[in-house]
Every structure is written in structure tokens, then in C-alpha cells.
Design an enzyme around this catalytic site. Sequence first.
Site, PDB file in Angstrom:
ATOM      1  N   HIS A 223      -7.988  -4.746  -0.578  1.00 31.12           N
ATOM      2  CA  HIS A 223      -6.888  -4.157  -0.118  1.00 31.12           C
ATOM      3  C   HIS A 223      -6.771  -4.568   1.118  1.00 31.12           C
ATOM      4  O   HIS A 223      -7.567  -4.942   1.982  1.00 31.12           O
ATOM      5  CB  HIS A 223      -7.126  -2.617  -0.301  1.00 31.12           C
ATOM      6  CG  HIS A 223      -5.791  -1.863   0.034  1.00 31.12           C
ATOM      7  ND1 HIS A 223      -5.076  -1.649  -1.040  1.00 31.12           N
ATOM      8  CD2 HIS A 223      -5.537  -1.412   1.127  1.00 31.12           C
ATOM      9  CE1 HIS A 223      -3.822  -1.136  -0.582  1.00 31.12           C
ATOM     10  NE2 HIS A 223      -4.073  -0.675   0.894  1.00 31.12           N
TER      11      HIS A 223
ATOM     12  N   SER B  52       0.961  -0.987   0.122  1.00 39.38           N
ATOM     13  CA  SER B  52       0.033   0.108   0.075  1.00 39.38           C
ATOM     14  C   SER B  52       1.043   1.273  -0.103  1.00 39.38           C
ATOM     15  O   SER B  52       1.606   1.474  -0.828  1.00 39.38           O
ATOM     16  CB  SER B  52      -0.970   0.021   1.276  1.00 39.38           C
ATOM     17  OG  SER B  52      -1.844   0.960   1.190  1.00 39.38           O
TER      18      SER B  52
ATOM     19  N   ASP C  85     -10.194  -3.305  -4.966  1.00 32.52           N
ATOM     20  CA  ASP C  85      -9.382  -2.501  -4.463  1.00 32.52           C
ATOM     21  C   ASP C  85      -9.594  -1.002  -5.359  1.00 32.52           C
ATOM     22  O   ASP C  85      -9.226  -1.112  -6.532  1.00 32.52           O
ATOM     23  CB  ASP C  85      -8.038  -2.816  -4.384  1.00 32.52           C
ATOM     24  CG  ASP C  85      -6.863  -1.941  -3.707  1.00 32.52           C
ATOM     25  OD1 ASP C  85      -7.148  -0.807  -3.329  1.00 32.52           O
ATOM     26  OD2 ASP C  85      -5.886  -2.523  -3.541  1.00 32.52           O
TER      27      ASP C  85
END
Length: 325
Positions: free
Chosen positions: A286, A159, A256
Amino acid sequence: MPVDPQIQALLDAGRHLPRTESLPVAEARAMYEARTAAYAPPTAVARVEERTIPGPEGAPLRLRVYTPEGPGEGQGPFPLLVFFHGSGFVLCSLDTHDGTCRNLCAGAGCVVASVDYRLAPEHRFPAAPEDCLAATRWCAAHAAELGADPARIVIGGDSAGGNLAAVTALRVRDEGGPALLGQMLLYPVTDWHTPGWPSYAENAEGYGLGRATMEWFWGHYLADPAREAAHPHAAPIRAESLANLPPALVTTAEYDPLRDEGEAYAEALRKAGVTVACTRWRGLNHGFYSWTGKVDHATAAMREAAGWLRETFAGRPPEWAVRHC
């Protein structure tokens, strides 16, 4: 495909929780730290130790160093992964990503140095990328102290940590060393949220991370979006050139908002001549690596990441176009 049933059960179990963007930063951090209790039991590694190194502005910077099991006493030096955690440059910590680092350490047979970089909004851009570059250089220079091989280094993160890994790779190329064998970018942030890629609209709500949360993250991270949002050290997909970067693993999740910008970054790397392996994990959302050991497809994805690391450390970085798993 539909949302993976195991992921859907986790989403349903969390419906009662407040939305991240509705909380003060301190409360959001506490909420993310608390959910680690639901993760799978930690994977065994040979040793975990805390280290403090000099940060780029003189303040101390923490590392957590994981050493894998070896077949005998004195085994090593091991290859080294310098790891940067997500989430959103604002939340999470060495503790929230302890399980991920243990899994990568054990699965790839490498030392993992997890970096406790400074978080926003207390420390806005470019504090985090400065810390990550400094930590990478320190780890390379002190690899022997870590039981690691300075000739076999990969950087990686998930991320926002994937963003920081991509940015660190750019800066190492442009600002000088150390040599890197690869960059592991797990559902990375690569671009500013506006206008956003199509997956921002498709997955805006209902799958955990959503558009509003990303806007909240970016709002805390950048002090001057008009000036900084297009800076390649904030949005690496905006870099003038992606040539001469180390081989990359880029993974994305079907549900996501960051899916499309991650895959676009993988394609841009490929067009620039970089060896790239890119996987879209169908049915997942995610953050799925945190559910290794509890979600079957997350466990498979972790095996893939560890396998990519092993091959890359051996000088055989895999390459494939976007494949769906």
C-alpha cells in the site's frame, strides 16, 4: 511473488519508526509529512498555484492546482483531474501528495486540482465527502479559470482518497452533476474493516499499512460505526446500485490489506455495467505510488495511471479484468 526488493529495502529502513496506531494524531501526521523528504525529486510542470474556494459549510477550502507544460503559449484548455489524497481520512496533505499530483499532471497532460479536504478526528464523517463533492462541483463550474475543459473531468484519489472519489462519483450520479468521464481509484478503501476481506488477514502486519492501522483510521473517521459503517458514503461497496457510474481504473497491491475489497469493488462495478480496468501490482504494498521514481514497478504503475487518464480523457476508457503486473 516475493515482496519487490526495492519495497523491501524501504520497509527495512522504516522498521525503527513507531507504529502509526501507537501515536497521537499530531505525531502521526508529523511522521508522515517528514517522510516526503525521501521521495524522488518533483516532476516539472508548467505552474503550481494555491487557490481558496468556498467550502460546503462556508469555511474556506484549499486547492493546489497543477498545470502541465504545453507546446505553446495559450495551450489549452486541458482536461481536468480533481484529486483527493489518502491517508486514512486522518493523515497526509497537499504536500505529501505533491509528487503524485505532479506525476499525473505531467504524465497525462492534464490540470490537476488537489483538494485539501477536512480531516478527522477534528472533522468526522461526512465532512470529507462533503468537501470533495463541493470541490468537484466548484472545479467544474470554474474550469475555465483553471485552464481546463469542463467537458473532460475525471475524479481520483489514492487509499482514503480513492474512497472519496468513489463516493463522489456515487453522489454526482444521485444528486446531480457535473458530468464525469471517469474515476481513478488507486488502492481504494471501499469497505469497513470488520469482518474484513481475506487480504486483511494475509497482510495484517509486516507490509506497512496493516489491520491495526486501518482500525485506528476508521476509529477516528466515524463517530458512530454502528450506524455509519454500512453507509454507502463511507463504504461505497455497500451502495444499493453501482449502475450508471463513470468508467473506472482500480489498482491494488499484492501486499495490502485493502487488496481484496478494491478488486471486489472493481468486479461489482463491472457487473453493474461500468467499464473497468483493474490491475493488481505484484510484489508491491500500500502507498507505492509515492515511490514513483525510486521503485521501478511504482514508476510503471504511474505510467499506467497516466495512460489510463489520457485514454479516458480522449473518450476511450480502457477495459480489462484483473490483470497482474
